[in-house]
Design an enzyme around this catalytic site. Structure first.
Site, PDB file in Angstrom:
ATOM      1  N   TYR A   1     -92.004 -86.799  67.993  1.00  0.00           N
ATOM      2  CA  TYR A   1     -91.448 -86.676  69.388  1.00  0.00           C
ATOM      3  C   TYR A   1     -91.407 -85.075  68.584  1.00  0.00           C
ATOM      4  CZ  TYR A   1     -86.399 -84.806  70.652  1.00  0.00           C
ATOM      5  OH  TYR A   1     -85.598 -83.715  71.116  1.00  0.00           O
TER       6      TYR A   1
ATOM      7  N   LYS B   1     -92.353 -81.017  71.555  1.00  0.00           N
ATOM      8  CA  LYS B   1     -90.752 -80.299  70.956  1.00  0.00           C
ATOM      9  C   LYS B   1     -92.115 -78.753  70.590  1.00  0.00           C
ATOM     10  CE  LYS B   1     -87.964 -82.262  72.634  1.00  0.00           C
ATOM     11  NZ  LYS B   1     -87.454 -81.968  74.420  1.00  0.00           N
TER      12      LYS B   1
END
Length: 382
Positions: free
Chosen positions: A259, A263
């Protein structure tokens, strides 16, 4: 829809009350208006004002070596004021740079309002931040939503809101739906890449399929949609690309590494598109770019981890805290980098710290009771 924010227990209010003086002092020490004003009063202000200001400390802090301690305080205030002014100047220059080095945004004007001349496209608009943004933008623009999840009835009933069921991991399907949107509704002047998922497992616990899907949703789809809609924005000489990134773009968090990688990639894509618009594309000076970096907010991405978060003293804010800022940023047609809450902005510089300081801050060295995704069954995302 976004998950409900768990009410804060009384003990948390007590903690907030106890920390309030510290928070206030921290704010005052970095605010040049406060430190500079105090410095002026102590060095050049009217004697009776200075005397009144120092009187409460005459019998304690200034009772011994008062002149020396006062001189030390003045030196500290000079230092804090200089730092505060430098931060203000740095912030102003950053804002100027973000807006293509122009005091007024170049290019054509946006027209938000009752006529709804602008079209805003939002991915992941069925829940979380997207859900709130659909409601907000529907008041002043036409809105088109791409999401694989069913569209809530309360959003479908809003005027000038259009929904396309779309799996953003299927690039050919995305391209086809974008062509349909252009034909039926026109070209969006605002693109909000909001769709995102989290897995909450370590690298060795995550399958190749899970990792590939996460990257397609959280990052690859951004590239696809920018390629679809940026050319028309350049022709119109106006556009706004909003990237919903995360504070995770500044950290490599165990149990959330995939994740975090997407990002930080989204952040770099935002910055890179801005650079390309400045240097490579005719009409690029009229394109706004904004990256958004939320911390803990009560959206579907945290589903399954709420209990453990609360036990660690983390109480996610409602998604409207983010969506309201995004709407405000788009309506004023300004580029930016938004940290939510604003107090998280200082943590964005953690990557610039020495490695040993990063390890201590992140709790990699000494065991600490802290929240980490995937550490136990109750912190695994659903």
């Amino acid at each position: 829809m976004s998950s409900r924010t768990v009410p804060k227990p009384p003990s948390n209010w007590v903690s907030t009350a106890v920390s309030l003086p510290i928070t206030t002092l921290k704010y005052a020490s970095t605010e040049p208006v406060v430190t500079g004003g105090l410095l002026y009063v102590l060095t050049r202000g009217p004697p009776h004002v200075r005397e009144r200001l120092l009187r409460p400390f005459a019998n304690n802090l200034l009772s011994k070596n008062g002149a020396t301690r006062l001189a030390s305080l003045i030196t500290i205030l000079k230092f804090l004021t200089a730092i505060g002014v430098a931060k203000r100047i740095n912030g102003a220059l950053n804002r100027l740079a973000l807006n293509n080095w122009s005091l007024r945004r170049p290019g054509a004007s946006f027209h938000f309002g009752g006529a709804k001349s602008e079209l805003v496209l939002i991915t992941g608009g069925s829940s979380g931040f997207g859900y709130e943004m659909v409601k907000g933008f529907s008041k002043s623009a036409r809105v088109v939503v791409l999401d694989i999840s069913p569209f809530p009835n309360e959003l479908a009933r809003l005027p000038d809101v259009h929904f396309y069921r779309c799996d953003v991991t299927d690039t050919s399907s995305v391209v086809s739906i974008c062509a349909e949107i252009k034909k039926n509704l026109g070209n969006p002047s605002v693109l909000i890449n909001n769709a995102g998922i989290g897995i909450g497992k370590t690298v060795l616990e995550t399958t190749n399929e899970e990792c590939e899907r996460l990257f397609k949703i959280n990052l690859i789809s951004h590239f696809v949609l920018i390629r679809e809609f940026l050319p028309a924005m350049l022709q119109m000489k106006k556009g706004h690309i909003v990237t919903i990134s995360s504070m995770a773009s500044f950290f490599a968090a165990p149990g959330l590494l995939d994740y975090c990688c997407t990002k930080v990639g989204a952040l770099y894509l935002n910055d890179g598109i801005r650079a390309e618009c400045l240097t490579r594309y005719p009409g690029g000076e009229g394109i706004c770019t904004t990256s958004v970096h939320p911390s803990w907010h009560s959206t579907g991405i945290l589903k399954g981890a709420e209990k453990t978060l609360n036990e660690r003293g983390i109480f996610p804010d409602p998604p409207s805290k983010v969506s309201d800022l995004v709407i405000e940023q788009v309506l004023k047609a300004r580029s930016g980098r938004i940290h939510v809450p604003l107090s998280e902005e200082g943590r964005a510089g953690l990557r610039n710290w020495p490695l040993w300081a990063q390890d201590l801050s992140m709790g990699h060295v000494f065991a600490r009771k802290r929240f980490e995704f995937g550490r136990d069954a109750s912190s695994t995302l659903q």
